[in-house]
Each structure stands twice: as structure tokens, then as C-alpha cells.
Motif scaffolding. Structure first.
Motif, short mmCIF file in Angstrom:
data_model
loop_
_atom_site.label_atom_id
_atom_site.label_comp_id
_atom_site.label_asym_id
_atom_site.label_seq_id
_atom_site.Cartn_x
_atom_site.Cartn_y
_atom_site.Cartn_z
N ARG A 24 0.84 -1.19 0.00
CA ARG A 24 0.00 0.00 0.00
C ARG A 24 0.87 1.24 0.00
NH1 ARG A 24 -4.51 -0.27 4.50
NH2 ARG A 24 -4.98 1.67 3.39
N ARG A 25 0.34 2.30 -0.54
CA ARG A 25 1.07 3.56 -0.61
C ARG A 25 1.19 4.15 0.78
NH1 ARG A 25 1.72 7.06 -5.05
NH2 ARG A 25 0.23 5.77 -6.21
N THR A 26 2.40 4.42 1.20
CA THR A 26 2.63 4.97 2.52
C THR A 26 2.70 6.50 2.45
OG1 THR A 26 5.04 4.82 2.24
CG2 THR A 26 3.90 2.89 3.17
N LEU A 27 2.83 7.11 3.61
CA LEU A 27 2.96 8.57 3.66
C LEU A 27 4.22 9.03 2.93
CD1 LEU A 27 2.03 11.33 4.70
CD2 LEU A 27 3.27 10.84 6.83
N ASP A 29 5.54 7.53 0.38
CA ASP A 29 5.26 7.43 -1.06
C ASP A 29 4.49 8.64 -1.56
OD1 ASP A 29 6.55 5.01 -1.06
OD2 ASP A 29 4.71 3.83 -0.80
N TRP A 30 3.50 9.08 -0.76
CA TRP A 30 2.74 10.26 -1.17
C TRP A 30 3.65 11.49 -1.27
CZ3 TRP A 30 -2.26 10.76 -2.75
CH2 TRP A 30 -3.09 9.65 -2.57
N ILE A 31 4.50 11.66 -0.27
CA ILE A 31 5.39 12.83 -0.28
C ILE A 31 6.35 12.76 -1.47
CG2 ILE A 31 7.22 14.00 1.00
CD1 ILE A 31 5.85 13.14 3.57
N ASP A 33 5.94 11.14 -4.31
CA ASP A 33 5.21 11.33 -5.57
C ASP A 33 4.86 12.81 -5.80
OD1 ASP A 33 5.37 8.68 -6.14
OD2 ASP A 33 3.35 8.18 -5.42
N VAL A 34 4.43 13.49 -4.76
CA VAL A 34 4.12 14.92 -4.91
C VAL A 34 5.37 15.70 -5.30
CG1 VAL A 34 3.41 16.98 -3.63
CG2 VAL A 34 2.13 14.85 -3.37
N TRP A 77 1.23 9.37 -11.08
CA TRP A 77 0.68 8.63 -9.96
C TRP A 77 0.69 7.13 -10.24
CZ3 TRP A 77 0.18 10.72 -5.42
CH2 TRP A 77 -0.07 12.08 -5.29
#
Length: 311
Positions: A24-27, A29-31, A33-34, A77
Motif C-alpha cells: 500500500r502507498r505509505t505517507l 510514497d505520497w510525499i 510522488d508529490v 501517480w
């Protein structure tokens, strides 16, 4: 490296890659990717500034190119799930679009990080073809064809090289963690085997002590059986010896069972073996005295003086 080793290595790498995809995408990963999308958009805007100020480019073409860049940035994404497909699509779009340059570099970096060397080589070959085709389709107003090709080759090789470096570092850290876990498991197995052997050795030694106790019981019981004319005092003494020997035998038996039943975690935290319940040399005079009281003729020769008894 043999073909079988290469196949095992490839399958292991593929398993790790698929494992990363399924997570699953972790925090983090979100940071990441942004940040990647932001950097890709900033790079595309900076690199396409000459096109935006070129009077020969129509507003419609500029708007379409900008929209292609926006779609390419949003498509990042999907870079963790479909890195190869995304890179190939962006390579095709990069032939006719300036604003796809930033997302394309991020996609190539992702392929180098998450896919094995063979896949990276195929995608790198497609990127090389795109490097030669793009300047011919839409030349840069500020660069000639050779300069545009060299700049594209430098950017693509930098993105792929950086991604391969990150991948090799991750694989190295994974390998070190696996080796550490395997070494810890092997050390635990060795410690368990050592503790088991120690318990078995102690049990064997205690078995000898228990046999001595039982032999004293047998001697005194036999004396009471064959000496019917023994005085009450002698019978009482023999009964006392039998009682004392039986109590010691039961105590030794409990100690043996306790040693055999002790789990590995009951050993001391420092890894030392459990305490040895068997008698030492200091108990030798007491054992000799018990044998003498049982009617046996025992001579103790203690030349080293460790037992503290007379010869």
C-alpha cells in the motif's frame, strides 16, 4: 554467473519488485510522488520556455502541448504500478511534445529503480531512439540538432543512471538485512543446540549421582534383610541412612527432570549454561562417609588436597 543463477537472481528481483508493487502507498510514497510531480512540472516549464516565447508556434499548439504535459504529470501517480508502460507512452508523446520532458525523466528513473537490468536496457533503447527522433520532429529554437541530441542523451542517461544506483543500494540493504536475519537465526539455533547438549550432559552426570544414591539404598536394604539379629540401634541407623538416601535420591531426580524440562529461555541472559546441580570434589568426603556408613570399605587417597579429607 551461470544461467540458472541468473534465472534465480532475476526471479528474486522480480519477486521483490512485485512485492513493492503490491504494498500500500505509505505517507513517504505520497510525499515522494508529490515532489516528483512538482519537480517534473517545474522542469518542463523551464525547459519549454523557449517554445513558449517562439512566435512561430501557434497558441493552439502551445495549449495542446501544455495539456499533454499536465496529463503526463498526473499520470506519474501510476509510475509505481505501471512504470514500463508509462515510460513507453511518455517516450512516444515526447517525440511531439516539449512539456512531457520532465515526467518522462521521472518515468525513466522509476523504471530503473523498480525493474531489472534487462527491462531497463529495453526502455533505454527506446529512449535512445526518441532522443534522435524528437529534435527532428520539433527542433529546439535555441539549440541545433547535435546539441539537442547531446542534451537529451545527458538527461536520459542521468535519470537512468541515478535510478540504477538507487536500485542497487536498495538491493544491497535488503541483502544485508537478510544476511543479518539469517545470521541471527543461525546463532539462535546454535545456542539452542548448545543448551540442549549442556542439559543432556548434566542429566547424564546427575544420573551417575542418582545411581550412587540408589546403590546405598540397596546395600542398607540388603543388610537389614540378611541381618535378622541386628540390634534396634543398628536397625534405626540403617533406616535413617535409607531415609536420608531416599530423600537425596528424590531431590537429585527432581533436579534432573528440572534440567531436562528447562526451556532455552531459562538459560541466563548472557548465554551461559544452566547451573550444574551435580556434586563437586568438595562433596567427595561426604560421599565416602555415606559409603562407609553403608558398610563398604572405602579408602580415599587425596594427594592434591582438593577434598579436604585424610587418606
Amino acid at each position: 554467473m551461470s544461467s540458472s543463477d541468473a534465472a534465480r537472481t532475476g526471479s528474486a528481483e522480480g519477486a521483490r519488485d512485485s512485492k513493492r508493487v503490491r504494498t500500500r502507498r505509505t505517507l513517504r510514497d505520497w510525499i515522494v510522488d508529490v515532489c516528483c510531480i512538482s519537480l517534473a512540472a517545474l522542469f518542463s516549464l523551464t525547459a519549454s520556455e523557449s517554445m513558449a516565447t517562439d512566435p512561430s508556434v501557434s497558441d493552439e499548439a502551445l495549449f495542446a502541448d501544455l495539456m499533454a504535459g499536465v496529463v503526463a504529470c498526473l499520470a506519474l501517480w501510476l509510475r509505481r504500478r505501471r512504470p514500463v508502460e508509462l515510460a513507453l507512452v511518455l517516450l512516444a508523446a515526447g517525440v511531439v511534445s516539449y512539456y512531457v520532458a520532465g515526467p518522462l525523466l521521472v518515468a525513466l528513473f522509476t523504471v530503473a529503480v523498480h525493474r531489472p537490468l534487462r527491462t531497463v536496457a529495453w526502455v533505454g533503447g527506446a529512449a535512445l531512439a526518441q532522443i534522435f527522433a524528437a529534435p527532428a520532429v520539433h527542433p529546439d529554437p535555441d539549440l541545433d540538432y547535435i546539441g539537442d541530441v547531446l542534451l537529451g542523451a545527458l538527461l536520459v542517461s542521468g535519470a537512468i543512471g541515478w535510478g540504477m544506483f538507487v536500485r542497487s543500494r536498495r538491493l544491497l540493504l535488503e541483502s544485508l538485512r537478510e544476511r543479518a536475519a539469517r545470521a541471527e537465526a543461525e546463532a539462535a539455533l546454535r545456542a539452542e543446540r548448545t543448551q540442549r547438549l549442556t542439559r543432556e550432559r548434566i542429566a547424564r552426570e546427575m544420573h551417575d549421582v542418582l545411581a550412587h544414591r540408589l546403590s546405598l539404598l540397596s546395600v542398607h536394604a540388603g543388610a537389614l534383610e540378611y541381618r535378622a539379629d541386628a540390634s534396634p540401634q543398628e536397625v534405626a541407623e540403617a533406616a535413617g541412612v535409607i531415609r536420608s538416601s531416599a530423600h537425596q535420591a528424590l531431590q537429585d531426580l527432581r533436579e534432573v527432570i528440572g534440567v531436562l524440562r528447562a526451556p532455552d529461555s531459562d538459560a541466563t541472559a548472557e548465554g551461559s549454561p544452566p547451573d550444574r546441580p551435580q556434586p563437586t570434589l568438595a562433596d567427595l568426603p561426604r560421599l565416602v562417609e555415606e559409603s562407609r556408613r553403608a558398610g563398604m570399605r572405602v579408602t580415599l587417597s587425596d594427594e592434591a588436597g582438593v577434598a579436604g579429607a585424610d587418606a
